[in-house]
Design a protein around this motif. Structure first.
Motif, PDB file in Angstrom:
ATOM      1  N   TYR A   1       2.572   5.672  -3.193  1.00 29.81           N
ATOM      2  CA  TYR A   1       3.670   6.317  -3.912  1.00 29.81           C
ATOM      3  C   TYR A   1       3.464   6.246  -5.422  1.00 29.81           C
ATOM      4  O   TYR A   1       3.461   7.261  -6.111  1.00 29.81           O
ATOM      5  N   ARG A   2       3.317   5.027  -5.920  1.00 33.21           N
ATOM      6  CA  ARG A   2       3.339   4.817  -7.365  1.00 33.21           C
ATOM      7  C   ARG A   2       2.103   5.367  -8.071  1.00 33.21           C
ATOM      8  O   ARG A   2       2.205   5.924  -9.172  1.00 33.21           O
ATOM      9  N   LEU A   3       0.939   5.217  -7.459  1.00 31.59           N
ATOM     10  CA  LEU A   3      -0.295   5.606  -8.132  1.00 31.59           C
ATOM     11  C   LEU A   3      -0.803   6.992  -7.745  1.00 31.59           C
ATOM     12  O   LEU A   3      -1.548   7.605  -8.511  1.00 31.59           O
TER      13      LEU A   3
ATOM     14  N   LYS B   1       6.315   8.951 -12.781  1.00 32.48           N
ATOM     15  CA  LYS B   1       7.692   8.457 -12.856  1.00 32.48           C
ATOM     16  C   LYS B   1       7.883   7.659 -14.151  1.00 32.48           C
ATOM     17  O   LYS B   1       7.053   6.816 -14.495  1.00 32.48           O
ATOM     18  N   PRO B   2       8.976   7.919 -14.887  1.00 33.39           N
ATOM     19  CA  PRO B   2       9.193   7.164 -16.131  1.00 33.39           C
ATOM     20  C   PRO B   2       9.529   5.703 -15.851  1.00 33.39           C
ATOM     21  O   PRO B   2      10.103   5.372 -14.812  1.00 33.39           O
TER      22      PRO B   2
ATOM     23  N   LEU C   1       0.828  -1.206   0.000  1.00 37.28           N
ATOM     24  CA  LEU C   1       0.000   0.000   0.000  1.00 37.28           C
ATOM     25  C   LEU C   1       0.863   1.257   0.000  1.00 37.28           C
ATOM     26  O   LEU C   1       0.540   2.249  -0.662  1.00 37.28           O
ATOM     27  N   HIS C   2       1.964   1.188   0.741  1.00 33.52           N
ATOM     28  CA  HIS C   2       2.862   2.336   0.863  1.00 33.52           C
ATOM     29  C   HIS C   2       3.511   2.688  -0.476  1.00 33.52           C
ATOM     30  O   HIS C   2       3.405   3.825  -0.957  1.00 33.52           O
ATOM     31  N   ILE C   3       4.171   1.713  -1.089  1.00 35.83           N
ATOM     32  CA  ILE C   3       4.946   1.977  -2.306  1.00 35.83           C
ATOM     33  C   ILE C   3       4.127   1.707  -3.569  1.00 35.83           C
ATOM     34  O   ILE C   3       4.133   2.509  -4.508  1.00 35.83           O
TER      35      ILE C   3
END
Length: 290
Positions: free
Chosen positions: A55-57, A63-64, A49-51
């Motif tokens: 973070y990612r979504l 982020k490329p 959930l964290h990353i």
């Protein structure tokens, strides 16, 4: 020879004992299985959930993507790869780690936090299954998952980046947070009678957290509006559990005193209040100096 009715009673008592023993063993096995499943799910879900989600979504969705074919790494010591690879332009791998003392500390903190998390869940599952849980304390345990997880992630980052400016400061928070969590877990068992010193200790520890962090980042980031969205969300995620850990134990004490038909000042010793004040004052000063 034993009379027939005595023999029958003896056999029935032994069969009953075996049945109860078997039922207890089955129940314990179920508790262990559920605890293992829930513990594994929590340990897996928090970093995901964290990353993987936050973070990612949400935080950095633009982020490329990495070109795994052409990507190389020349700062990987390849020790854990043995004789299969040597330092240089190492091709893409999902995980790189170097054989350093920092890596060993990262592993140490990871193991400690995972074991503490699992043991706490293993303690709670039988209480929940047997309806022996104190819901107010279980609520505090749940809302404190993020601060405890954040501590692990902070130590991971400190060692991974060799950035130790806030290490001692954070260690004070972590040690006191663990003490408060242990007291909360103890109070989760409804068979453990509410004791004033435990509730005061939980509130005092988290009041100290509020005072230290409030004079630190929270006012600057949230109140004065100088923080980024991520910093504001993080600070709120740490501050709200602290507030709840101050308020809920006091409410529990008030309700307990009302149930016993006594006044709150009769439930709490004067020395406990004095020690609480001394603890909050000294630890707040220490937190500001670290």
């Amino acid at each position: 020879m034993l009379p027939q009715n005595q023999m029958q009673n003896y056999v029935e008592s032994r069969l009953t004992s075996l049945h109860n023993l078997g039922s207890t063993a089955v129940s314990n096995s179920r508790d262990k299985f559920v605890a293992f499943f829930v513990g594994a799910l929590v340990v897996f879900s928090l970093p995901y959930l964290h990353i993987g989600v936050f973070y990612r979504l949400i935080w950095v969705p633009d982020k490329p993507k990495i070109d795994r074919i052409s990507c190389t790494c020349n700062c990987f010591d390849t020790v854990f790869r043995g004789s299969y690879e040597n330092p240089g332009n190492i091709p893409y791998k999902h995980v790189y780690f170097n054989a350093t003392w920092q890596t060993s500390r990262i592993w140490l903190f990871t193991v400690i936090f995972i074991l503490l998390g699992y043991e706490s869940i293993k303690y709670l599952i039988p209480l929940i299954r047997r309806n022996q849980i104190r819901s107010s304390m279980l609520f505090l345990y749940v809302v404190n998952l993020y601060p405890n997880y954040y501590s692990w992630w902070s130590y991971f980052s400190y060692y991974n980046e060799d950035f130790y400016t806030y290490f001692k400061h954070h260690m004070l928070f972590t040690v006191t947070e663990i003490v408060a969590t242990c007291l909360v877990l103890n109070m989760c068992d409804i068979r453990n009678e509410i004791q004033s010193w435990k509730m005061i200790a939980i509130s005092s520890i988290n009041l100290m957290h509020i005072l230290v962090s409030g004079m630190d980042q929270f006012i600057t980031h949230v109140i004065q509006g100088r923080g980024t969205n991520f910093q504001n969300a993080r600070d709120l995620g740490l501050m709200i559990p602290d507030f709840l850990h101050v308020i809920v134990p006091i409410l529990c004490l008030l309700m307990y005193a009302r149930g016993k038909d006594i006044r709150l000042n009769e439930l709490c010793y004067k020395e406990e209040i004095m020690l609480s004040g001394v603890f909050v004052t000294l630890c707040t000063l220490l937190g500001r100096l670290m």
